[in-house]
Structures are given as structure tokens and as C-alpha cells.
Design a protein around this motif. Structure first.
Motif, PDB file in Angstrom:
ATOM      1  N   GLY A  43      47.037 -30.140  50.901  1.00  0.00           N
ATOM      2  CA  GLY A  43      46.795 -28.853  50.265  1.00  0.00           C
ATOM      3  C   GLY A  43      46.760 -27.712  51.273  1.00  0.00           C
ATOM      4  O   GLY A  43      47.382 -26.663  51.067  1.00  0.00           O
ATOM      5  N   GLN A  46      50.259 -27.020  52.705  1.00  0.00           N
ATOM      6  CA  GLN A  46      51.182 -26.467  51.723  1.00  0.00           C
ATOM      7  C   GLN A  46      50.639 -25.204  51.069  1.00  0.00           C
ATOM      8  O   GLN A  46      51.103 -24.819  49.991  1.00  0.00           O
ATOM      9  CB  GLN A  46      51.495 -27.533  50.668  1.00  0.00           C
ATOM     10  N   ARG A  48      47.774 -24.373  49.571  1.00  0.00           N
ATOM     11  CA  ARG A  48      47.129 -24.502  48.271  1.00  0.00           C
ATOM     12  C   ARG A  48      45.802 -25.210  48.447  1.00  0.00           C
ATOM     13  O   ARG A  48      45.490 -25.699  49.528  1.00  0.00           O
ATOM     14  CB  ARG A  48      48.022 -25.267  47.295  1.00  0.00           C
TER      15      ARG A  48
END
Length: 438
Positions: A43, A46, A48
Motif C-alpha cells: 500500500g 503504491q 495507497r
């Protein structure tokens, strides 16, 4: 070859049972933490959020996922070979735990007044035992794909069979240099031989081959061809659900832990403390080495996650070419170099580093020469050319950075860059002729 001292193992059956239970709990907790950490690391890499709802900052997400899988309905496809279908997850998960039995996690310590090594057992051929057990685990994937009675799982199982053949050979060859230098196949003996210099320094080519092979051996990205979701709809475990599916995931993460622990044992000094911690007199005494071992293990686990977030999946031909055309030849050449240096007594740090540089430089030079020979030679274009935006039937202008395929006599399919809507050939703008946009 040096015979290992196995006198510290196998005396108290209750102590061995306790150590076996401890290894089992350690691996289960490692899997739970690894799943949560991987989702959070992916996460962050990337851009996020990872799991952040269940428990404080999402820390209970892995536990809840396990409970959810346990409560799901277990289905068996109508066309499946039921006995083998049910046996395949067991075949995959049990060898994953068995391989950890010979991994040394620390020196001899005192447990309830008994002196024992932080290792379940050891064998004169312990590394070969690990290779044999991990090879059996792959049969679980192959049987799962075959017994599901479906096309895509079968393709995933076949890919796994080809994968283990190619990368298991490269992994075993990477260990041969370690055996030559350490003089033993015992895991505790190999760790003892690295009390001064770790083999990652002396045997860097073997280390690089092993790190690549262990990613392929565990079916992890970018070598996750047996479960390629894009073309296999999940791969070998497409027809599995509930606890049977969870057992495959458990086997994957336990195998990740095992190969990471084996890399630590073979190349990073095992439980020995890193420099400058070694300046402390008690760094390699008591229970402290367990901390160094777990830290090194988690470094490799993080590398698994980093690679998954960074590299795309390879094509199948690229994947097999790396194993057969790169890893195995480099391993064979490096074994010959180590054997020669060992026989002449030149296996010190400086000769091994020089040999490493030469061994790694030769494949790079060969690859550059082959690429230079394969590079197409574009013939010069002297005739004029005019870009026609309607040549393909649609008014599509040339995109920035794209070229135009020029079709002129004796020069078909030549690609030219675009500047201000016109092709550039040999540094000049073409203004007449005919062609089409590529």
C-alpha cells in the motif's frame, strides 16, 4: 569433508517436542505478520492505504481473514479427483514446516536447566534434506492443478512442474560452492564456518543465483507463473475455497520464511551478529543471536514484498530462459572457479572478490555483444516523404515521441521520429513522398 558435531541433538524427547512446537508457533506467527506487513508495504509503495480498519491500525486484519476463510463453505468440483484434490493442500503445507527443522536459529542455550542448541536437529546432509523436502512440497501444487478437473488449474500445475525443475537445479548449484568452502553440508557447520567472514562476501555469485532462485521456487512475483491471474484466472488454486485455499497460502508464506532462513544460514552468517555489533563481547552469546537471525530473515521477507511491488510478471519464455540460460551456466562456471581456488589454497577474501568480479563481468560482456549483433541496421533514406494523416482511414496525427513507418522503394518499414508533424530522417525533415503512420 568436515564431519559435524551432532552430539547436542536428540537427547531429551520432551525438549525436542517443545522445540518442534516452538518452531510451529514461530512460523504461524511469522505468516500472520508477513501477510499484514506485505499488504501495508504494498500500500505504501503504491501510494495507497493498506489495511487500517480491523483492530488498531489494521493489526488484526490477518487474523480476521483466517477466521473468514475457516467459516466459508468448502466446495469440491464435480469433475475433481476427490481424494487427490483433498490431499494436495496437505502435501503442500506439511513439507513447508518440515524443512525448518534443520535451520539453526542460535547457539547452545540453557532451557530449564538443560543445555540445547536453538535448532530442532541437524544432519550431515542437512541442506540436501531441505532441498528434498521443498521439492516434495511442489507436488502439492502439481496435484492440485491436475485433480481439479479444470483447464486453467492444470496449466498452472504444469507451469509449476517446469518451474521447479529449472530453478531447483540453479538453487542446488548455488549451494555447491558453499559446500566446497565450508567443507560440510551440515547447517550448523556452515554457520560455524562463517564466524569471521560471511559467504555473501566470498561467494557473491552464488548468493545472487540463490536469491533469484528462491523467488522462483516459492512462486512469487515476478515468477508467479503457476498462479498468473491474468491468463490462468488464479492458477492452480482456482477451484479451491475455505481452509483448503488457506492451506496453500500458508504453504507459500512458510516457504518464503524457510528459504529466507536458508539464505541467512548459507550466506549471511546465520545467527552470528553483524558488524559492528560483534564489537560487543556477548553479541553471539545467550539468546541474543536469535534476534540477529530473525532480523536477517525479515530483511529477505521485505525483499520479497519489495520485488512484488516493483517488477511486472515475466513472460513464460523469459522466465525459463533466465533459469536455463543464465542461472545454471553462471553457477557451473562459478563452481569451477571456487574449486580451482580451493585446490590451490587461494580462497581468501581478496582472491575470491577478484574471481567474483571476473565471473560477473563475463556474462555481462557476452550479453552486450549478442545484443549488438542482433541490433538491426536501418538503411539510409534519401527520398522525400510527406506524412498523410488519412493513410490508415482515420485522421490520426502522429503522437509525440512516436515514429512514422516510411514506405519508399528499397526501404520498407523504416521508422522515423516526428518533429512538428513531419518525419526526421538523417537529421533532416522530409517534405514529400508517401507513407503511412506506424
Amino acid at each position: 569433508m568436515t564431519q559435524p558435531d551432532l552430539s547436542a541433538f536428540g537427547h531429551d524427547p520432551w525438549l525436542m517436542l517443545g522445540k518442534a512446537l516452538g518452531i510451529f508457533v514461530f512460523l504461524l506467527l511469522t505468516v500472520l505478520v508477513a501477510i499484514l506487513m506485505e499488504r501495508k508495504v504494498l500500500g505504501r509503495m503504491q501510494m495507497r492505504f493498506g489495511p487500517n480498519r480491523v483492530g488498531p491500525k489494521g493489526m488484526l486484519q490477518s487474523l480476521v481473514d483466517g477466521v473468514k476463510l475457516a467459516l466459508k463453505e468448502g466446495l469440491v468440483p464435480a469433475g475433481a479427483d476427490k481424494p487427490i484434490y483433498l490431499l494436495a493442500p496437505v502435501v503442500a503445507v506439511i513439507p513447508a514446516f518440515m524443512a525448518f527443522a534443520v535451520i539453526p536459529m542460535g547457539p547452545v542455550v540453557s532451557v530449564f536447566g538443560n543445555h540445547t542448541a536453538l535448532q530442532l536437529t541437524d544432519l550431515p546432509v542437512a541442506v540436501l534434506y531441505v532441498l528434498a523436502v521443498t521439492s516434495i512440497g511442489v507436488y502439492g501444487i502439481v496435484l492440485a492443478g491436475w485433480a481439479s478437473g479444470s483447464t486453467y488449474p492444470l496449466l498452472g500445475g504444469l507451469r509449476s512442474a517446469a518451474q521447479v525443475v529449472s530453478y531447483e537445479i540453479a538453487m542446488a548449484l548455488s549451494f555447491a560452492a558453499v559446500f566446497l568452502l565450508a567443507g560440510t553440508m551440515s547447517t550448523s557447520g556452515i554457520v560455524a564456518a562463517q564466524d569471521r567472514t560471511w559467504y555473501v562476501v566470498l561467494l557473491l555469485p552464488s548468493f545472487l543465483v540463490y536469491v533469484t532462485s528462491m523467488v522462483g521456487e516459492t512462486n512469487r512475483a515476478p515468477f508467479d507463473l503457476p498462479e498468473a491471474e491474468g491468463e490462468l484466472v488464479g492458477g492452480f488454486h482456482t477451484e479451491y475455497s475455505s481452509l483448503k485455499f488457506a492451506m496453500f497460502m500458508l504453504a507459500e508464506y512458510v516457504n518464503m520464511t524457510t528459504v529466507s532462513a536458508l539464505a541467512t544460514t548459507m550466506f549471511l552468517g546465520g545467527w552470528h551478529a553483524p558488524w559492528p555489533v560483534t564489537l560487543w563481547d556477548d553479541a553471539n552469546g545467550g539468546w541474543w543471536p536469535l534476534i540477529w537471525f530473525v532480523t536477517k530473515l525479515w530483511i529477505f521477507m521485505f525483499v520479497f514484498m519489495w520485488i512484488r511491488a516493483t517488477l511486472p510478471r515475466l513472460r513464460y519464455d523469459q522466465f525459463m530462459a533466465i533459469g536455463w540460460k543464465v542461472l545454471i551456466p553462471v553457477s557451473l562456471a562459478w563452481i569451477m572457479v571456487v574449486a580451482v581456488l580451493k585446490s590451490v589454497g587461494r580462497n581468501g577474501v581478496v582472491p575470491m572478490i577478484l574471481a567474483t568480479a571476473v565471473t560477473l563481468a563475463v556474462p555481462v560482456i557476452v550479453l552486450r555483444i549478442r545484443r549488438a549483433r542482433r541490433r538491426p541496421v536501418r538503411p539510409p533514406v534519401t527520398q522525400s516523404f510527406r506524412f498523410d494523416p488519412l493513410a490508415g482511414g482515420f485522421p490520426v496525427p502522429p503522437l509525440p515521441g512516436k515514429g512514422v513507418h516510411i514506405n519508399v522503394p528499397d526501404h520498407v518499414g523504416v521508422e522515423a521520429p516526428i518533429r512538428n508533424g513531419k518525419p526526421i530522417v538523417n537529421g533532416s525533415v522530409l517534405t514529400g513522398g508517401g507513407g503511412h503512420h506506424g
